[in-house]
Write a protein that holds these residues in place. Structure first.
Motif, PDB file in Angstrom:
ATOM      1  N   ALA A 241       0.838  -1.193   0.000  1.00 17.30           N
ATOM      2  CA  ALA A 241       0.000   0.000   0.000  1.00 17.30           C
ATOM      3  C   ALA A 241       0.875   1.246   0.000  1.00 17.30           C
ATOM      4  O   ALA A 241       1.785   1.384   0.829  1.00 17.30           O
ATOM      5  CB  ALA A 241      -0.924  -0.007   1.211  1.00 17.30           C
ATOM      6  N   THR A 242       0.615   2.145  -0.937  1.00 18.47           N
ATOM      7  CA  THR A 242       1.458   3.321  -1.143  1.00 18.47           C
ATOM      8  C   THR A 242       0.590   4.562  -1.312  1.00 18.47           C
ATOM      9  O   THR A 242      -0.456   4.519  -1.951  1.00 18.47           O
ATOM     10  CB  THR A 242       2.336   3.133  -2.399  1.00 18.47           C
ATOM     11  OG1 THR A 242       3.086   1.911  -2.273  1.00 18.47           O
ATOM     12  CG2 THR A 242       3.297   4.296  -2.579  1.00 18.47           C
ATOM     13  N   ASP A 243       1.041   5.662  -0.738  1.00 23.52           N
ATOM     14  CA  ASP A 243       0.324   6.933  -0.832  1.00 23.52           C
ATOM     15  C   ASP A 243       0.784   7.671  -2.090  1.00 23.52           C
ATOM     16  O   ASP A 243       1.942   8.069  -2.197  1.00 23.52           O
ATOM     17  CB  ASP A 243       0.608   7.770   0.414  1.00 23.52           C
ATOM     18  CG  ASP A 243      -0.205   9.059   0.445  1.00 23.52           C
ATOM     19  OD1 ASP A 243      -0.890   9.366  -0.548  1.00 23.52           O
ATOM     20  OD2 ASP A 243      -0.153   9.759   1.482  1.00 23.52           O
ATOM     21  N   PHE A 244      -0.138   7.858  -3.043  1.00 23.28           N
ATOM     22  CA  PHE A 244       0.180   8.536  -4.297  1.00 23.28           C
ATOM     23  C   PHE A 244      -0.399   9.958  -4.341  1.00 23.28           C
ATOM     24  O   PHE A 244      -0.590  10.509  -5.421  1.00 23.28           O
ATOM     25  CB  PHE A 244      -0.341   7.729  -5.484  1.00 23.28           C
ATOM     26  CG  PHE A 244       0.465   6.495  -5.775  1.00 23.28           C
ATOM     27  CD1 PHE A 244       1.597   6.552  -6.580  1.00 23.28           C
ATOM     28  CD2 PHE A 244       0.104   5.277  -5.226  1.00 23.28           C
ATOM     29  CE1 PHE A 244       2.353   5.425  -6.837  1.00 23.28           C
ATOM     30  CE2 PHE A 244       0.850   4.129  -5.474  1.00 23.28           C
ATOM     31  CZ  PHE A 244       1.978   4.204  -6.277  1.00 23.28           C
ATOM     32  N   SER A 245      -0.641  10.549  -3.164  1.00 27.31           N
ATOM     33  CA  SER A 245      -1.162  11.911  -3.139  1.00 27.31           C
ATOM     34  C   SER A 245      -0.082  12.939  -3.455  1.00 27.31           C
ATOM     35  O   SER A 245      -0.374  14.111  -3.675  1.00 27.31           O
ATOM     36  CB  SER A 245      -1.804  12.217  -1.785  1.00 27.31           C
ATOM     37  OG  SER A 245      -0.901  11.989  -0.725  1.00 27.31           O
ATOM     38  N   ASP A 246       1.188  12.512  -3.460  1.00 31.37           N
ATOM     39  CA  ASP A 246       2.307  13.332  -3.924  1.00 31.37           C
ATOM     40  C   ASP A 246       3.118  12.523  -4.929  1.00 31.37           C
ATOM     41  O   ASP A 246       3.009  11.294  -4.982  1.00 31.37           O
ATOM     42  CB  ASP A 246       3.221  13.745  -2.761  1.00 31.37           C
ATOM     43  CG  ASP A 246       2.554  14.750  -1.833  1.00 31.37           C
ATOM     44  OD1 ASP A 246       2.014  15.744  -2.349  1.00 31.37           O
ATOM     45  OD2 ASP A 246       2.561  14.536  -0.608  1.00 31.37           O
ATOM     46  N   ASP A 247       3.943  13.213  -5.728  1.00 32.46           N
ATOM     47  CA  ASP A 247       4.831  12.505  -6.657  1.00 32.46           C
ATOM     48  C   ASP A 247       5.730  11.545  -5.874  1.00 32.46           C
ATOM     49  O   ASP A 247       6.192  11.865  -4.770  1.00 32.46           O
ATOM     50  CB  ASP A 247       5.710  13.482  -7.434  1.00 32.46           C
ATOM     51  CG  ASP A 247       4.915  14.305  -8.444  1.00 32.46           C
ATOM     52  OD1 ASP A 247       3.722  14.018  -8.630  1.00 32.46           O
ATOM     53  OD2 ASP A 247       5.505  15.220  -9.037  1.00 32.46           O
TER      54      ASP A 247
END
Length: 532
Positions: A241-247
């Motif tokens: 699970a990875t947060d893609f809300s930033d580059d």
């Protein structure tokens, strides 16, 4: 500012400390040749010989307990003496910006208690040429065992700041792959968190990766599936699970450690999805009264009924006495065994026998169609006017990017040219199906129809499966497609203008010219347009 100070400190540290001479008085005191060789013959094997080679590894640096980004680095170990080695780092760059060139840890005298693990240790005060650093106590440790090397530096800077540097490497065999690429980057739709992804990632030539999600989507826990070159390593890892809300920057290091590539995954675009799964159906009724009465006719039609249309009312007209008394099925019907759930089945009907009964009024073939728009039936005896009953397109306020879906096609055998009277059967030619989506500029009351769908000058963007030739026979197999919308000629999209979008599927690609093969059949399912 504090971070920059640390970087400059490390630059001075590595340049002066880690790669200075490591020779001291600690050697292999008990056995001058523990490697088993005589130390005198040309074929003898010394301790140092066991560790000579190139190593691939990482530098892990922490300052006051806070870690800096992991750095990938290769080192080379060469023989300095029977029980001593040199360590060399070539083209060393710190923090991605400070270039230190080639650096050497020279003449490291090794010791061992078990002739398996070899170590070097030193504690000393070191004065650095960089005034920012000054004099610091430094503890250096090198450990070699099997094909692995660990280099550890413990520094106390400015009297109270602990700086720890750890290099861990593994000896290369010389046959490792030199490529460092991300070869695929996808989001598995079976993962619940990934259901918001409606446009799969694209790896661009500039090593950026772009993808799209539905409007309002939560992108803080997406799970990417990432494939890299054989033997290469990836950081951060995929499959979590990875947060893609930033580059996010992904680093790929080749198996031999000499090639490093960075890929930047951009914040996903917020897109809209316009999808037809054809799992829910309703009933449509005829509208015509008078000489050709279709009001008593009804047929199954996919939902929503106010968006999707077919030419089935034309078939209903053929079923009337004045229409020739056609007794066959409708051209557009429900296929229960679709690609996913139910699908739409479109079949070109043979109506040449009716055409012979009422020349000029009934076409030799009646291709099936499904499209966004409406069908406005009227009793027409001229072929060109019959084509105007199909009103293609409904309002669309996005810029369409991608058209995708699934289809299956089976060509008919009797290719008919119904563009002339009498129609010519069993002609040379192979029928194909039509699947397209076209964006065109239009007022509220304006639509394309069967006479100008392929030629109208107000068309702006087009996505047509198989191009102008259409889709060929698929030998009974479902085929997935995903194609981009392309400009029509020199047309340009403008968000200030009004547009309509027509999705059109037809069982014979040249049906508007009254050409096609009887019984040609097109099945379509899961049609979707992605827009922004």
């Amino acid at each position: 500012m504090k971070k920059n100070v640390f970087y400059y400190f490390f630059a001075a540290l590595f340049a002066v400390t880690m790669f200075a001479s490591c020779s001291d008085d600690d050697g292999l005191n008990e056995d001058p040749n523990p490697g088993g060789g005589t130390g005198t013959g040309e074929d003898s094997v010394s301790v140092a010989d066991n560790f000579v080679g190139e190593y691939k590894g990482t530098l892990d640096v922490s300052v006051g307990g806070a870690s800096t980004p992991l750095m990938y680095q290769n080192i080379t170990i060469s023989k300095a003496g029977n029980d001593s080695i040199d360590l060399v780092i070539s083209n060393f760059t710190f923090a991605g910006a400070i270039e230190l060139g080639d650096v050497t840890l020279a003449d490291c005298q090794l010791s061992s208690e078990d002739n398996t693990t070899y170590t070097f240790h030193r504690e000393e005060e070191m004065t650095f040429s960089n005034s920012l650093v000054g004099t610091c106590p430094v503890t250096s440790d090198v450990t070699l065992f099997g094909d692995s090397v660990v280099v550890e530096l413990a520094i106390v800077w400015n009297g109270s700041i602990d700086v720890n540097v750890v290099y861990k490497g593994v000896k290369l065999k010389g046959t490792e792959n030199t490529e460092a690429k991300i070869t695929s980057f996808t989001f598995d739709s079976s993962v619940d968190a990934n259901s918001v992804v409606i446009s799969q990632p694209v790896i661009n030539e500039d090593n950026t990766i772009t993808f799209g999600v539905s409007e309002g989507a939560d992108v803080t826990a997406l799970v990417p599936t990432i494939t890299v070159s054989d033997g290469a390593t990836l950081s951060p890892a995929g499959g979590v699970a990875t947060d893609f809300s930033d580059d996010i920057t992904y680093t790929v290091v080749s198996e031999d450690g000499k090639t490093v590539a960075e890929y930047t995954v951009n914040v996903p675009s917020k897109l809209s999805s316009w999808k037809y799964s054809f799992d829910e159906w309703g009933t449509k009724n005829g509208t015509s009264t008078g000489f050709v009465d279709t009001q008593s006719a009804s047929w199954d039609s996919p939902l929503p009924l106010d968006e999707l249309a077919s030419a089935n009312e034309g078939v209903a007209a053929l079923r009337t006495p004045l229409g020739g008394g056609y007794e066959g099925d409708y051209a557009m019907t429900k296929e229960e065994n679709g690609y996913s759930g139910s699908a739409v089945k479109l079949q070109t009907l043979y109506t040449n026998d009716l055409s012979e009964l009422i020349p000029g009024s009934i076409p030799a073939i009646t291709p099936a169609s499904l499209y966004t728009g409406t069908f406005e039936f009227s009793m027409q005896t001229e072929a060109a006017k019959q084509l105007t009953m199909t009103k293609f397109g409904i309002s669309y306020d996005k810029k369409p990017l991608t058209f995708k879906g699934v289809y299956k096609y089976a060509k008919g055998d009797n290719y008919i040219d119904g563009s002339q009277e009498p129609a010519l059967e069993n002609q040379e030619g192979e029928d194909r199906g039509l699947i397209l989506a076209v964006l065109y500029e239009a007022s509220a009351d304006e639509t394309l129809d069967g006479t100008n769908l392929k030629t109208a000058s107000n068309r702006v963007l087009l996505a047509q499966v198989g191009g102008d030739a259409g889709v060929a026979d698929t030998n009974g197999e479902w085929v997935n497609f995903e194609i981009s919308f392309e400009p029509v000629g020199d047309a340009e999209y403008s968000s200030d203008k009004q547009y309509k979008l027509a999705i059109v599927c037809q069982s014979s690609v040249n049906g508007s010219e009254f050409k096609g093969a009887a019984n040609s059949t097109l099945w379509v399912d899961e049609l979707e347009v992605i827009g922004e």
